[in-house]
Design a protein around this motif. Sequence first.
Motif, PDB file in Angstrom:
ATOM      1  N   PHE A   1      -8.176  -0.562  14.748  1.00 28.05           N
ATOM      2  CA  PHE A   1      -8.798  -1.403  13.714  1.00 28.05           C
ATOM      3  C   PHE A   1      -8.026  -1.324  12.398  1.00 28.05           C
ATOM      4  O   PHE A   1      -7.756  -2.343  11.752  1.00 28.05           O
ATOM      5  N   LEU A   2      -7.639  -0.101  11.996  1.00 29.86           N
ATOM      6  CA  LEU A   2      -6.893   0.072  10.748  1.00 29.86           C
ATOM      7  C   LEU A   2      -5.526  -0.598  10.820  1.00 29.86           C
ATOM      8  O   LEU A   2      -5.038  -1.156   9.834  1.00 29.86           O
ATOM      9  N   GLY A   3      -4.903  -0.558  12.013  1.00 32.04           N
ATOM     10  CA  GLY A   3      -3.635  -1.249  12.191  1.00 32.04           C
ATOM     11  C   GLY A   3      -3.769  -2.753  11.994  1.00 32.04           C
ATOM     12  O   GLY A   3      -2.907  -3.393  11.374  1.00 32.04           O
ATOM     13  N   LEU A   4      -4.854  -3.316  12.496  1.00 32.45           N
ATOM     14  CA  LEU A   4      -5.110  -4.755  12.324  1.00 32.45           C
ATOM     15  C   LEU A   4      -5.371  -5.088  10.856  1.00 32.45           C
ATOM     16  O   LEU A   4      -4.880  -6.111  10.351  1.00 32.45           O
ATOM     17  N   VAL A   5      -6.142  -4.225  10.190  1.00 39.24           N
ATOM     18  CA  VAL A   5      -6.407  -4.444   8.758  1.00 39.24           C
ATOM     19  C   VAL A   5      -5.111  -4.375   7.963  1.00 39.24           C
ATOM     20  O   VAL A   5      -4.861  -5.211   7.079  1.00 39.24           O
ATOM     21  N   HIS A   6      -4.267  -3.391   8.274  1.00 44.31           N
ATOM     22  CA  HIS A   6      -2.981  -3.238   7.587  1.00 44.31           C
ATOM     23  C   HIS A   6      -2.115  -4.487   7.746  1.00 44.31           C
ATOM     24  O   HIS A   6      -1.415  -4.900   6.814  1.00 44.31           O
ATOM     25  N   HIS A   7      -2.176  -5.100   8.922  1.00 46.72           N
ATOM     26  CA  HIS A   7      -1.342  -6.278   9.194  1.00 46.72           C
ATOM     27  C   HIS A   7      -1.905  -7.539   8.547  1.00 46.72           C
ATOM     28  O   HIS A   7      -1.154  -8.321   7.942  1.00 46.72           O
ATOM     29  N   PHE A   8      -3.205  -7.738   8.656  1.00 45.82           N
ATOM     30  CA  PHE A   8      -3.795  -9.007   8.221  1.00 45.82           C
ATOM     31  C   PHE A   8      -4.399  -8.956   6.820  1.00 45.82           C
ATOM     32  O   PHE A   8      -4.519  -9.996   6.161  1.00 45.82           O
ATOM     33  N   PHE A   9      -4.791  -7.760   6.366  1.00 44.53           N
ATOM     34  CA  PHE A   9      -5.423  -7.632   5.041  1.00 44.53           C
ATOM     35  C   PHE A   9      -4.786  -6.476   4.279  1.00 44.53           C
ATOM     36  O   PHE A   9      -5.422  -5.443   4.039  1.00 44.53           O
TER      37      PHE A   9
END
Length: 230
Positions: free
Chosen positions: A68-76
């Motif tokens: 989840f944190l990886g996705l947040v780092h990429h998109f937000f």
Amino acid sequence: MPFMSALQGNDRLIVLSGCVDLIGFFLLYLLYVIFRKREHPTQPNLVRKNLGRMFLLAISAQIYTGIFLGLVHHFFPVAYQDYESSIQSVHCDKLPFLVELVVIVVIAPLFEEMCFRVFCFDLLRDGWSVWVSACISGVCFGVFHGNAVQGVYAFLCGVLIGYIYEYNGGWLGSYSFHLFYNFNNYLIVYLVKIPYGKIVYVILGIVSMFMLPVILGYLIKNDKKKMRDE
């Protein structure tokens, strides 16, 4: 206090947080004993029986959090930077790492489980179902963590911990999962720094995609059987 005045920056914040959490734990426990309406005894035998499963479940949950944190780092990226700034405030500057570990892994879950499960969840259960109580207490748990990114995964963990609290050993069960979850965060951070650690992390990530639903399914199946027997 001379000791506190000698501390600076994050060190003072961490020690103060640990002291406040301990005081809060005992105060909330006292209030709960005085005002509780619903008996929810702990089940040490069930906790011991499920301890290994709780550890594996906590690893899986921590891996999902990393995804989840990886996705947040990429998109937000802006939201992720705010999250990183917040997380940095709980790392020691000069105090031994063991102090940070004790406060974050052992003491913080004491207060949070007493507040959001033993106190908040149990009061909600006086009039609401397990899942409604878990979701409401999970929202409170997420808001408590103070930033949007951490709030999202804290909410999801809060719902899961509420279920564990209700059906898998009461306070001892939820505390053991919470302790393992916080500890596994440090374990994974250390893991990715050692040789071949990232490869092991990827393998754990793949295994966790299946391990979390399998363990949850097993616990839910056992809980339904236990409720039928009762």
